[in-house]
Every structure is written in C-alpha cells, then in structure tokens.
Design a protein around this motif. Structure first.
Motif, mmCIF file in Angstrom:
data_model
loop_
_atom_site.group_PDB
_atom_site.id
_atom_site.type_symbol
_atom_site.label_atom_id
_atom_site.label_comp_id
_atom_site.label_asym_id
_atom_site.label_seq_id
_atom_site.Cartn_x
_atom_site.Cartn_y
_atom_site.Cartn_z
ATOM 1 N N ALA A 1 34.066 26.580 37.000
ATOM 2 C CA ALA A 1 34.941 27.745 36.832
ATOM 3 C C ALA A 1 36.265 27.533 37.560
ATOM 4 N N GLU B 1 31.564 42.714 34.992
ATOM 5 C CA GLU B 1 31.616 41.254 35.142
ATOM 6 C C GLU B 1 32.888 40.851 35.888
ATOM 7 N N TYR C 1 26.889 36.116 37.854
ATOM 8 C CA TYR C 1 28.355 36.096 37.714
ATOM 9 C C TYR C 1 29.037 35.630 38.997
ATOM 10 N N SER D 1 32.889 38.867 39.462
ATOM 11 C CA SER D 1 33.472 37.521 39.508
ATOM 12 C C SER D 1 34.581 37.419 40.532
ATOM 13 N N ALA E 1 31.180 32.215 39.250
ATOM 14 C CA ALA E 1 32.575 32.341 39.705
ATOM 15 C C ALA E 1 32.879 31.351 40.827
ATOM 16 N N SER F 1 34.522 33.255 33.240
ATOM 17 C CA SER F 1 34.537 33.436 34.689
ATOM 18 C C SER F 1 35.895 33.010 35.265
#
Ligand SMILES: O=P(O)(O)OC[C@H]1O[C@H](O[C@H]2O[C@H](CO)[C@@H](O)[C@H](O)[C@H]2O)[C@H](O)[C@@H](O)[C@@H]1O
Ligand code: UDP
Length: 725
Positions: free
Chosen positions: A249, A378, A240, A382, A244, A354
């Motif tokens: 993302a 999560e 994650y 992130s 991120a 994300s």
C-alpha cells in the motif's frame, strides 16, 4: 456441528469471462466486502449468485471452485438476471427503498421472477441446511425468502438483515406487493436494520399494512414473535489497518503521490449509482473551484466509480451524465500540468484502494441515500495515525455513528462546496481529534462485533419465543378436552363476546350475534350440566337485547354487573358514577382531536374507542390519554385500562376476573373453560384454578392462558365440538 448459512444475492466472489475463459475475483459492494472477511469461520457456508450467467459445462467448474472456498452458487438464467436482478430488485425495490420512487417500475413479470428466484434460493438453502444450522438471509433481493424457509423449517433459527434503508410507510404503501414483501421478511426470527430510523419505518409499515402490533421491538405475528432491532454494520477494521500499513500500500501511495505532484487529494469512491450523489458532488466541486480559485492546481478530486448494474437504464444515463460533467469541468479548469478531476471507471484491488485512502486528505461520502456506506468507515480505518477529514452525508446510515465527520446535506451544493473548503483548511489538531474519535468507534464496533451482536439477539429472539409460546388447542388437546367435558357433571364456561364469539366490526353496535352463534349458545346452554357465562365489557342493555332470551349467565361492563340465570342483575360491589362528569370532558376532548374515535358511556364506566381512527394517531392519543387519566386516577377509586383499541375508565377492583370468581365460588364445577381475546380477559384467566382450560384468541403475547386459538371461527369450532361431544 451447527453452522451459519449466509444467503445473499451476490457472493463475495464473482465470476468473470474473458477470451482465456472464466476467472474469479472479489465482488464489490458493501455486503460482499463487509461479510466477506468473516463467513469462512466455523464451517460456515455462503449461498449466492456468482454474478454472471454460465452454461451447463461451466456450472460444474464454478461450483467446484467456489465449493473449495465455502460457497454454494445459485445460478441465474439470463431472463432471471433481467427480470429478478435488474428488474424487480433494482428497478422496483432499490429506487423505492432509496426514496427514488419516480424511477420505480411496477411490472408483474418482474414480480413473478422475483418470487421464482426467491423460491430457487429457498431450494438451494434447504438442500444444504441441517435442523441445527442458523440461516442468515441478507438484503432486499431476498425479502420473501425468510417466510419461504419458515414454512419448510418452522423451528429453524432464521435471521434477516436489510443492508439498504427501509423507507417511510408512505413509500412502502405504493408497492403493489407490499403485504407479501413484509410478510416475507416476518418469516425470520430476527430482522436487523442499520439504523433505528429504518427499524421504526419498518414497524410502522407492519402495523399499518398488516395490523401487527409491537412492543420493545417484538412484533406479534399470530402465535410467533419476531424481534426487530438496529445493528449498524461495521468493517474488518483490523484488516484495513493492516493493509494500510503494508509495504504494498505504501508503495502504491508513493507512486500516486509522485504522479500527482503532492496535490491535496479529495477522494470519492462509489459504485455507479444514482443514490450515491456522484453528479451532485461533481457540481459542488466545480463550485469550490469557482468560489475558491486558490484550490485550482492545488487540490484534485480523485474519483473512483465502480461499474454497477449498467444494464439498467438509470445507471446508463448516470454514467453518461458523469462522463459529461467530468469532461466539462476538466476542460474548463485544466491546465498543462493539472487535471481538476482524476476519474477512474473501474474497480481497484484492496491494496490500491488502501493507498488512495492513505493519500486522501478529504473523503467525500455524500450519497442522497445509503443504507450504511462502508467506504466512510474504510477511509477512517486506513488512516492509522494520519490526519484526514471525512465529509459525510446526513442521509448515509453511517452518519448516525460518525458524528465527528463534517455532516452535510448532499442536495445543498453550497454547503458541500463550503465543507470541502473547510476540510482543506481544517487545522491538523482538529483533524486528529475528530479522526481519533471516529477511529475508536470503527475499531470497537467492527464487523465481528456486528456479527456477534446479531447472533446474540437471534438467540434471544428464539428464547423469547419459547417463553411466550402457548400451546395451540390442536386436535389432540381438543380430544382430551372433549373427553373431560363429557365426563364432567358440572361445567362452567366463561366466554368473552367481542373477538371471541364474534368478529370485530368497526361499529361495535353492528357486531350482534349471527344465527350460527345463537344456535351454538342455545345448544350449549340447553345442557343442564352447563353454566354458560358471557363475560363482556359491553353494557347490559346491548347484551340483554342480543342474548337475553337464552338461558345464559352474564358478567358485563367488565365485571360491574352480574346476573345468574333466573336472578336479577346485581352489582359486584356498590359503585357510583358521580366521577363521570369530570372524566367525560377529557374523553370528549380526545374525540375532538382524533377523528373517527368516539366515547361509549356505560352505567359505571366510560370508554374511549379508537378502532376507526388513524391507527398510529390513535395509539399516540391512547398513550397520552392513559397517562393523563392515570394521573387523575391516582388519588381516586378509579382504574384506567387499555384494551383492544380502547381506553376504559371505571371503578378500581372491578374486573372480569372478580366477577368470574363469584361464579367459581358459587357453582363448583369439574370442568372449567375460559376463552377471551384481549387484555381485560387476562383478569378472567388469572382468576381460574390451574386445571381450567384457559384459551387466548389471537396474539399470545403476555397472556396467562394455557392455550391458544387463532380467530373467533376457531372458538366456534371448539364450542361446536363440545356440543357434539
Ligand atoms: O450486488 P450489486 O447489485 O452489485 O450491488 C452491490 C451491493 O450494494 C448494496 O450494498 C449495501 O450494503 C452495504 C453494506 O451493508 C451498505 O453499506 C450500503 O449502504 C448498501 O447499499 C446492496 O445492498 C447489496 O445487496 C449489493 O450486493
Ligand atoms: O474498486 C473498488 C471500490 C470499492 N470497493 C468496495 O465496495 C464497497 C462499497 O460498499 P458501500 O457500503 O460503501 O456501498 P455499496 O456499494 O455497498 O452500496 C466498499 O467495501 C469498498 O471497499 C471495491 O471493492 N472495489
């Protein structure tokens, strides 16, 4: 090479059907996303359902495609999906385990499908699993599977993890199939839960419904021990964090920010589920807009609801309720340039999720009940170096770990609205400090840590079973024993009474010998080579009344009184009972506080019985009483013993073993057997020479005995074999 076979209802890949044919995409839901990143290691395989019903031709295609990614599909028919998945799993177990018992239905045909599908999974696993493979079963759809596998593979290492809450016994007891479900889980060697609370509820249900006792998380299931422990599930934090920081993302984030004109984002992501508190959350957001109008046009609720179980009525209704609420709030507060709620009823790929996590200043994770909730973790993983605030329901498993979140009660709409305001106003320093602490936690207790911990405890459980194992007195052992018995010229048989020769009765005075037992004892004691010694905690008057007419020896009141055949009763050593007037009132007080318990007064001992009291209350009171009595006994010649649902006070150094030692010294024998069922019989076992047959009846935990038998019926069978030898 040994490997781990992961078994869950849902595979981490789901099959979708469109006009172009079948396609494959990642499954949603914490179990699949959480374990999805680790199962491929070490040749492991994942067995589960690909989420759709396919025809025979398609089966082959799906099988091949999944096989290449270490998965083995279990296909469910339309009716199995209806009765097993939507029915028993999601209309009976899911609501019950999440404290929504009012939604639960009890349908025999759903139960039958549940059993049949668990059997189907069992066959699939057995086809695949070698003797050294570890089998790790997951979640409430497969509660019966551990026991089914155990029957087929008694020696296999089997773990079970429950991803949803395990509720209070009060909820479990409502289920018509409660015993089968608990027994099913107990087929595993290790049973894991997200929190200590769930584990405690499970142990309490097992004790109250099945009568299995436990200590330090080890449940005594007949001759096996099953370890129960809490393992809060982590996420793949590194993944994650990496996503991120990815270009993709960031790009998504920029697009979203531009579209939302840098409004402050409150994020909510869940599967469609009434357990997730989505409707309550919407009402709280509405209250925020009413109470704090300054957030209108400045904050937006970005709400992702992932379609789930939409064939189940409660889910359909919830979908309608959410649509209505979103429509109402948006139409009430929207302006030409602002929508209070951006609502998406679909799933997003991880890079887009994300971006949402990155962009959100506040994450609203406010379930009514949730086993763990990985979205909360999560979000934290992130955030990298960015601030952000997590509002977390006290009833999500994650709240047990993430104490730096703003913890709320999700039914308290005012508190939730205030928490949103507080979060939006929180100074950046404070956000960073709280987020930093939670990030460290999510990083340390990640998914790899979780798997390793579970596997280590599974190994420990297996080792523990080996050290606790006693040999069952099986046909071969019995054969050896009877031939030694035949060849012996002098034999000593030490036999406990209650639980050994006779079953328990909730009224001890009603547990007198039946004809079969009297015959057996008469035949055994008729043989001149035998000395049959009844070694009991009971008083001599009762035993004399029941068995006095037979040519038996007696060690009674746990060793206080002894009588060899043809002699008078003697005491093991001179004793007084002048201490009783001090101790008796304490026991009487416990009787008045604990309905169903009672005091038995023997000549030289006092016993508090709680067999007929509420089992949990009885155990708590027994512990209180024991520690109180230990304190009083510390400066006296008294000892306090906990037996099977009894607490007994008597003179120190007087026990069954001390009594039995007299017989061993006075009557040399070339065949010795001692049989007993509770803690007080351990003194007898301890007094025996190493060549004696020591036999524990019932649970084998912490016993000195060499052999084991299940019940008093087995004891009678063994004694009958000796008589007939
Ligand atoms: O398979 P579905 O019926 O589509 O449902 C998805 C999954 O939902 C549940 O997830 C749980 O597991 C998470 C990870 O441990 C946990 O964080 C969450 O609180 C649970 O609700 C369910 O337990 C899974 O079996 C489903 O696959
Ligand atoms: O569009 C989405 C939204 C969510 N999730 C994932 O679904 C899981 C939800 O797990 P959680 O433990 O929060 O609850 P569950 O749905 O298992 O009850 C999380 O890993 C999310 O990343 C997803 O795959 N796609």
């Amino acid at each position: 090479m040994s490997r781990t076979i992961i078994v869950s209802n849902r595979l981490p890949t789901k099959v979708l059907r469109s006009e172009e044919g079948l396609s494959f995409s990642p499954s949603e839901g914490g179990l699949a996303t959480g374990l999805g990143s680790i199962y491929r290691a070490d040749n492991n395989v994942w067995v589960g359902w690909p989420g759709i019903s396919v025809d025979e031709e398609e089966e082959q295609e799906v099988r091949e495609k999944l096989r290449a990614d270490s998965m083995r599909p279990v296909f469910l028919t339309e009716s199995e999906i209806r009765d097993f998945y939507e029915g028993f799993s999601n209309e009976t177990l899911w609501p019950t385990f999440h404290y929504f018992a009012q939604y639960a239905i009890y349908d025999q045909s759903h139960w039958d499908a549940y059993v049949a599908v668990n059997e189907k999974f069992c066959r699939a696993v057995l086809e695949l699993a070698g003797p050294d493979d570890t089998i790790w079963v997951h979640d409430y759809q497969l509660l019966l599977l551990p026991q089914m596998l155990r029957k087929a593979r008694p020696k296999s290492s089997i773990g079970f993890f429950l991803h949803i809450p395990f509720p209070s016994y009060e909820l479990i007891r409502v289920l018509p199939w409660r015993r089968q479900l608990l027994e099913g889980m107990l087929g595993a060697d290790l049973i894991g839960f997200h929190t200590y609370g769930y584990m405690r509820h499970f142990l309490s249900s097992v004790s109250q419904l099945l009568g299995y006792q436990s200590q330090n998380g080890l449940v005594e299931v007949g001759t096996r021990s099953v370890l129960v422990d809490a393992f809060p599930m982590g996420i793949d934090q590194a993944k994650y964090a990496e996503v991120a920081q990815s270009e993709e993302a960031r790009k998504h984030e920029q697009t979203y920010r531009d579209a939302l004109r840098n409004e402050r984002i409150i994020l909510s992501i869940d599967r469609l589920d009434y357990t997730k508190g989505i409707a309550q959350r919407l009402r709280a957001y509405e209250l925020l807009l009413q109470t704090y109008p300054e957030w209108r046009e400045r904050a937006t609720l970005l709400m992702v609801v992932v379609p789930s179980r939409d064939q189940v009525d409660q889910y359909k209704e919830l979908k309608e309720e959410i649509d209505e609420l979103v429509g109402r709030i948006n139409s009430m507060y929207r302006t030409i340039s602002w929508n209070p709620i951006q609502y998406f009823y679909r799933s997003f790929p991880i890079e887009e999720l994300s971006a949402l996590y990155r962009m959100a200043e506040v994450a609203l994770v406010t379930p009514m009940r949730d086993g763990m909730n990985l979205v909360a973790k999560e979000f934290i993983a992130s955030k990298i170096d960015n601030p952000g605030v997590l509002i977390l329901s006290e009833r999500a498993g994650a709240a047990r770990e993430l104490s730096d979140a703003i913890i709320i009660n999700p039914t308290d709409t005012n508190q939730l609205a205030e928490a949103m305001h507080e979060a939006l106003m929180m100074p950046e320093d404070e956000q960073r400090q709280r987020m930093g602490a939670m990030q460290a936690l999510v990083k340390k207790y990640n998914i790899h840590h979780w798997v390793n911990l579970f596997m280590d405890r599974l190994t420990y459980s297996k080792l523990k079973q080996e050290t606790l194992a006693t040999t069952t007195l099986n046909a071969d052992e019995l054969q050896r024993m009877t031939s030694e018995y035949q060849n012996a010229s002098q034999r000593l048989l030490f036999l406990d009474y209650d639980g050994t020769l006779s079953g328990f009765n909730s009224n001890p005075q009603l547990a007198g010998p039946d004809q079969e037992l009297l015959m057996l004892l008469a035949e055994l004691s008729a043989d001149k080579r035998n000395r049959v010694v009844i070694v009991s905690g009971r008083d001599r008057a009762t035993l004399e009344k029941w068995l006095g007419h037979l040519p038996l020896d007696f060690i009674v009141e746990h060793g206080v009184w002894l009588r060899a055949l043809g002699e008078e009763w003697t005491m093991l050593r001179p004793l007084t009972n002048d201490w009783m007037h001090e101790i008796r009132p304490i026991l009487d007080l416990h009787v008045s506080r604990t309905a169903g318990s009672f005091v038995e007064e023997k000549e030289y001992s006092l016993v508090w019985h709680y067999r007929r009291a509420d089992i949990e209350l009885g155990e708590v009171r027994a512990r209180e009483l024991t520690s109180h009595l230990h304190f009083l006994a510390s400066n006296s010649d008294l000892q306090v013993m906990e037996g099977n649902k009894v607490v007994e006070v008597k003179s120190a150094g007087v026990n069954k073993g001390a009594g039995a030692a007299r017989w061993l010294a006075s009557y040399p024998a070339d065949f010795i057997i001692a049989i007993g069922d509770d803690r007080t019989d351990e003194d007898t076992f301890g007094a025996m020479p190493s060549h004696a047959y020591t036999v524990k009846v019932g649970s084998t935990h912490r016993s000195l005995a060499r052999f084991h038998l299940d019940t008093h019926h087995d004891v009678r069978r063994v004694l009958r074999a000796l008589v007939e030898a």
